[in-house]
Design an enzyme around this catalytic site. Structure first.
Site, PDB file in Angstrom:
ATOM      1  CD  GLN A  96      30.295  39.171  44.389  1.00 46.25           C
ATOM      2  OE1 GLN A  96      31.002  39.466  43.424  1.00 46.25           O
ATOM      3  NE2 GLN A  96      29.006  39.501  44.451  1.00 46.25           N
ATOM      4  CG  ASN A  97      29.311  42.119  50.668  1.00 46.74           C
ATOM      5  OD1 ASN A  97      29.592  42.508  49.534  1.00 46.74           O
ATOM      6  ND2 ASN A  97      28.064  42.014  51.081  1.00 46.74           N
ATOM      7  CG  ASP A  99      29.859  43.549  55.228  1.00 44.98           C
ATOM      8  OD1 ASP A  99      29.474  44.150  54.210  1.00 44.98           O
ATOM      9  OD2 ASP A  99      29.275  42.534  55.672  1.00 44.98           O
ATOM     10  CG  HIS A 114      35.681  38.672  46.478  1.00 48.19           C
ATOM     11  ND1 HIS A 114      34.789  39.508  45.856  1.00 48.19           N
ATOM     12  CD2 HIS A 114      35.936  37.668  45.605  1.00 48.19           C
ATOM     13  CE1 HIS A 114      34.514  39.033  44.647  1.00 48.19           C
ATOM     14  NE2 HIS A 114      35.198  37.921  44.473  1.00 48.19           N
ATOM     15  N   GLY A 181      21.990  41.819  45.813  1.00 44.61           N
ATOM     16  CA  GLY A 181      22.815  43.019  45.987  1.00 44.61           C
ATOM     17  C   GLY A 181      24.157  42.987  45.296  1.00 44.61           C
ATOM     18  CG  ASN A 209      20.873  44.022  42.471  1.00 41.74           C
ATOM     19  OD1 ASN A 209      21.574  43.780  43.446  1.00 41.74           O
ATOM     20  ND2 ASN A 209      21.229  44.851  41.511  1.00 41.74           N
TER      21      ASN A 209
HETATM   22  C1  BV8 Z   1      40.017  35.952  39.253  1.00 41.05           C
HETATM   23  C2  BV8 Z   1      38.313  43.037  47.077  1.00 41.05           C
HETATM   24  C3  BV8 Z   1      41.308  34.275  38.256  1.00 41.05           C
HETATM   25  C4  BV8 Z   1      38.542  44.387  47.548  1.00 41.05           C
HETATM   26  C5  BV8 Z   1      37.226  42.500  45.034  1.00 41.05           C
HETATM   27  C6  BV8 Z   1      37.688  40.634  31.725  1.00 41.05           C
HETATM   28  C7  BV8 Z   1      36.451  40.028  31.601  1.00 41.05           C
HETATM   29  C8  BV8 Z   1      35.946  39.215  32.615  1.00 41.05           C
HETATM   30  C9  BV8 Z   1      36.671  38.999  33.787  1.00 41.05           C
HETATM   31  C10 BV8 Z   1      37.889  39.623  33.910  1.00 41.05           C
HETATM   32  C11 BV8 Z   1      38.399  40.430  32.893  1.00 41.05           C
HETATM   33  N1  BV8 Z   1      39.597  40.884  33.312  1.00 41.05           N
HETATM   34  C12 BV8 Z   1      39.870  40.397  34.545  1.00 41.05           C
HETATM   35  C13 BV8 Z   1      38.836  39.625  34.915  1.00 41.05           C
HETATM   36  C14 BV8 Z   1      38.713  38.883  36.205  1.00 41.05           C
HETATM   37  C15 BV8 Z   1      38.327  39.840  37.324  1.00 41.05           C
HETATM   38  C16 BV8 Z   1      37.034  40.539  36.989  1.00 41.05           C
HETATM   39  O1  BV8 Z   1      35.983  39.927  37.023  1.00 41.05           O
HETATM   40  N2  BV8 Z   1      37.134  41.835  36.668  1.00 41.05           N
HETATM   41  C17 BV8 Z   1      35.924  42.565  36.336  1.00 41.05           C
HETATM   42  C18 BV8 Z   1      36.000  43.964  36.942  1.00 41.05           C
HETATM   43  C19 BV8 Z   1      35.802  42.613  34.813  1.00 41.05           C
HETATM   44  N3  BV8 Z   1      38.156  39.019  38.495  1.00 41.05           N
HETATM   45  C20 BV8 Z   1      39.211  38.753  39.283  1.00 41.05           C
HETATM   46  O2  BV8 Z   1      40.307  39.215  39.140  1.00 41.05           O
HETATM   47  C21 BV8 Z   1      38.945  37.742  40.385  1.00 41.05           C
HETATM   48  N4  BV8 Z   1      39.915  36.721  40.315  1.00 41.05           N
HETATM   49  O3  BV8 Z   1      39.333  36.037  38.261  1.00 41.05           O
HETATM   50  O4  BV8 Z   1      41.009  35.073  39.385  1.00 41.05           O
HETATM   51  C22 BV8 Z   1      42.557  33.589  38.521  1.00 41.05           C
HETATM   52  C23 BV8 Z   1      42.754  32.372  37.910  1.00 41.05           C
HETATM   53  C24 BV8 Z   1      43.919  31.719  38.145  1.00 41.05           C
HETATM   54  C25 BV8 Z   1      44.883  32.277  38.975  1.00 41.05           C
HETATM   55  C26 BV8 Z   1      44.676  33.506  39.578  1.00 41.05           C
HETATM   56  C27 BV8 Z   1      43.503  34.170  39.344  1.00 41.05           C
HETATM   57  C28 BV8 Z   1      39.054  38.373  41.761  1.00 41.05           C
HETATM   58  C29 BV8 Z   1      37.869  39.248  41.991  1.00 41.05           C
HETATM   59  C30 BV8 Z   1      37.910  39.770  43.433  1.00 41.05           C
HETATM   60  C31 BV8 Z   1      38.392  41.170  43.394  1.00 41.05           C
HETATM   61  N5  BV8 Z   1      38.239  41.787  44.695  1.00 41.05           N
HETATM   62  N6  BV8 Z   1      37.180  43.096  46.209  1.00 41.05           N
HETATM   63  C32 BV8 Z   1      37.495  44.759  48.551  1.00 41.05           C
HETATM   64  O5  BV8 Z   1      36.413  44.157  48.584  1.00 41.05           O
HETATM   65  O6  BV8 Z   1      37.825  45.701  49.277  1.00 41.05           O
HETATM   66  S1  BV8 Z   1      35.885  42.609  44.014  1.00 41.05           S
HETATM   67  C33 BV8 Z   1      34.772  43.769  44.526  1.00 41.05           C
HETATM   68  O7  BV8 Z   1      33.683  43.674  43.566  1.00 41.05           O
HETATM   69  C34 BV8 Z   1      34.130  43.482  45.876  1.00 41.05           C
HETATM   70  O8  BV8 Z   1      34.541  42.281  46.473  1.00 41.05           O
HETATM   71  C35 BV8 Z   1      32.668  43.354  45.509  1.00 41.05           C
HETATM   72  O9  BV8 Z   1      31.965  42.540  46.350  1.00 41.05           O
HETATM   73  C36 BV8 Z   1      32.778  42.790  44.146  1.00 41.05           C
HETATM   74  C37 BV8 Z   1      31.522  42.772  43.353  1.00 41.05           C
HETATM   75  O10 BV8 Z   1      30.908  44.032  43.455  1.00 41.05           O
HETATM   76  P1  BV8 Z   1      29.406  44.069  44.060  1.00 41.05           P
HETATM   77  O11 BV8 Z   1      29.430  43.420  45.400  1.00 41.05           O
HETATM   78  O12 BV8 Z   1      28.473  43.522  43.052  1.00 41.05           O
HETATM   79  O13 BV8 Z   1      29.194  45.614  44.278  1.00 41.05           O
HETATM   80  P2  BV8 Z   1      28.814  46.674  43.162  1.00 41.05           P
HETATM   81  O14 BV8 Z   1      29.050  48.017  43.748  1.00 41.05           O
HETATM   82  O15 BV8 Z   1      29.474  46.320  41.868  1.00 41.05           O
HETATM   83  O16 BV8 Z   1      27.242  46.472  42.941  1.00 41.05           O
HETATM   84  C38 BV8 Z   1      26.369  46.748  44.005  1.00 41.05           C
HETATM   85  C39 BV8 Z   1      24.993  46.264  43.564  1.00 41.05           C
HETATM   86  O17 BV8 Z   1      24.083  46.441  44.652  1.00 41.05           O
HETATM   87  C40 BV8 Z   1      24.422  47.046  42.388  1.00 41.05           C
HETATM   88  O18 BV8 Z   1      23.862  46.151  41.464  1.00 41.05           O
HETATM   89  C41 BV8 Z   1      23.323  47.900  43.020  1.00 41.05           C
HETATM   90  O19 BV8 Z   1      22.229  48.090  42.149  1.00 41.05           O
HETATM   91  C42 BV8 Z   1      22.922  47.053  44.190  1.00 41.05           C
HETATM   92  N7  BV8 Z   1      22.364  47.814  45.320  1.00 41.05           N
HETATM   93  C43 BV8 Z   1      22.735  49.048  45.755  1.00 41.05           C
HETATM   94  N8  BV8 Z   1      21.985  49.388  46.825  1.00 41.05           N
HETATM   95  C44 BV8 Z   1      21.155  48.343  47.070  1.00 41.05           C
HETATM   96  C45 BV8 Z   1      21.394  47.338  46.112  1.00 41.05           C
HETATM   97  N9  BV8 Z   1      20.716  46.182  46.092  1.00 41.05           N
HETATM   98  C46 BV8 Z   1      19.767  45.999  47.030  1.00 41.05           C
HETATM   99  N10 BV8 Z   1      19.475  46.918  47.990  1.00 41.05           N
HETATM  100  C47 BV8 Z   1      20.140  48.086  48.031  1.00 41.05           C
HETATM  101  N11 BV8 Z   1      19.838  48.981  48.981  1.00 41.05           N
END
Ligand code: BV8
Length: 236
Positions: A96-97, A99, A114, A181, A209
């Site tokens: 999903q990254n 980078d 993504h 992650g 994670n």
């Molecule tokens: C789509 C681009 C359909 C920018 C990103 C209601 C309910 C359910 C779903 C939805 C809803 N309303 C809308 C939706 C859909 C929506 C969605 O899911 N929203 C969520 C917020 C509810 N999804 C979308 O819109 C997607 N598209 O559904 O399309 C469609 C169908 C037909 C036609 C058209 C469309 C598109 C999603 C992509 C959005 N873009 N990023 C950018 O990256 O700059 S998403 C963004 O979140 C990033 O890409 C990121 O990768 C992604 C997920 O986040 P994580 O990678 O998990 O990062 P996060 O910070 O959340 O968590 C980090 C984790 O690491 C933590 O758990 C932490 O504990 C852990 N961690 C921390 N340190 C460490 C570690 N683990 C190990 N070691 C460590 N040291």
């Protein structure tokens, strides 16, 4: 039918957490990106139509986050690259990254669902080009000449992630689904474990994670700790 190991496919879903120890902020941790920016203002297709420059300013600033000399792949990226080299079957990293740290560690089979840094796309002609140039609303597309239509090649909320057919085809033939992650809060990625449980019931599923993700209870195996510790240990 018992699959021989040569056919066995490992799918690894990675999120921002795998790059955290390389110095790139995550999104939803207490020091994450979405605590400093409103994703609705900088990472949605509506935001692009409402205020292009604000979206481009966020993107231009983001360029600096990956370009630091100290931003290098960490031991978790290296362990997954080693897995790909040494595993007799296929290993596909679905990240999903945006980078390029998986590639920097030597992984070759990487799918950026993504989008990815270092590429821009023209909204007028859909051309994707390698470029980490700073963008503004006056930049012209070198391919079609459109003005102010160049955007980062990143999937915003409300847009379809990339190469979903390939991802589901890999999930449907996997013997192991590893999630590393990610908070498991963004769909469709967060739904992959459920897809595997439903369509490939014999596959093993594991979450590695820092802390339990939103979907932690769906995984057969759950290992918690920093990615640079738990991923190399798991690959061993
Ligand atoms: C789509 C681009 C359909 C920018 C990103 C209601 C309910 C359910 C779903 C939805 C809803 N309303 C809308 C939706 C859909 C929506 C969605 O899911 N929203 C969520 C917020 C509810 N999804 C979308 O819109 C997607 N598209 O559904 O399309 C469609 C169908 C037909 C036609 C058209 C469309 C598109 C999603 C992509 C959005 N873009 N990023 C950018 O990256 O700059 S998403 C963004 O979140 C990033 O890409 C990121 O990768 C992604 C997920 O986040 P994580 O990678 O998990 O990062 P996060 O910070 O959340 O968590 C980090 C984790 O690491 C933590 O758990 C932490 O504990 C852990 N961690 C921390 N340190 C460490 C570690 N683990 C190990 N070691 C460590 N040291």
């Amino acid at each position: 039918m018992h699959q021989d190991v040569g056919q066995a496919c490992i799918v690894v879903l990675t999120g921002a957490g795998i790059s955290k120890e390389s110095g790139i902020d995550t999104f939803r941790d207490e020091d994450g990106l979405w605590t400093r920016y409103d994703l609705e203002e900088v990472a949605t297709i509506e935001a692009w139509h409402r205020n292009k420059q604000k979206v481009l300013d966020f993107y231009n600033e983001g360029l600096t986050w990956f370009s630091g000399a100290n931003i290098r792949p960490n031991a978790a990226h290296a362990a997954l690259a080693r897995l790909e080299r040494e595993w007799p079957g296929e290993v596909l990293i679905v990240t999903q990254n945006i980078d390029l740290l998986h590639e920097g560690a030597g992984s070759r089979n990487v799918l950026h669902m993504h989008g990815q840094s270092g590429k821009i796309r023209c909204m007028a002609c859909d051309t994707v080009i390698d470029s980490d140039m700073r963008l503004d609303t006056q930049t012209l597309c070198a391919h079609c000449g459109a003005r102010g239509q160049l955007r980062p090649h990143v999937v915003w909320f409300g847009e379809m992630p990339l190469r979903m057919d390939e991802i589901y085809a890999a999930l449907d033939r996997c013997t192991l689904f590893l999630s590393v992650g990610t908070s498991g809060m963004v769909y469709p990625a967060a739904g992959f474990v459920q897809h595997v449980r439903r369509h490939v019931p014999r596959a093993h599923t594991a979450e590695l994670n820092l802390e339990p993700s939103d979907g932690h209870s769906l995984f057969r195996e759950r290992i918690y700790g920093p990615a640079t510790e738990v991923v190399p240990a798991y690959v061993e």
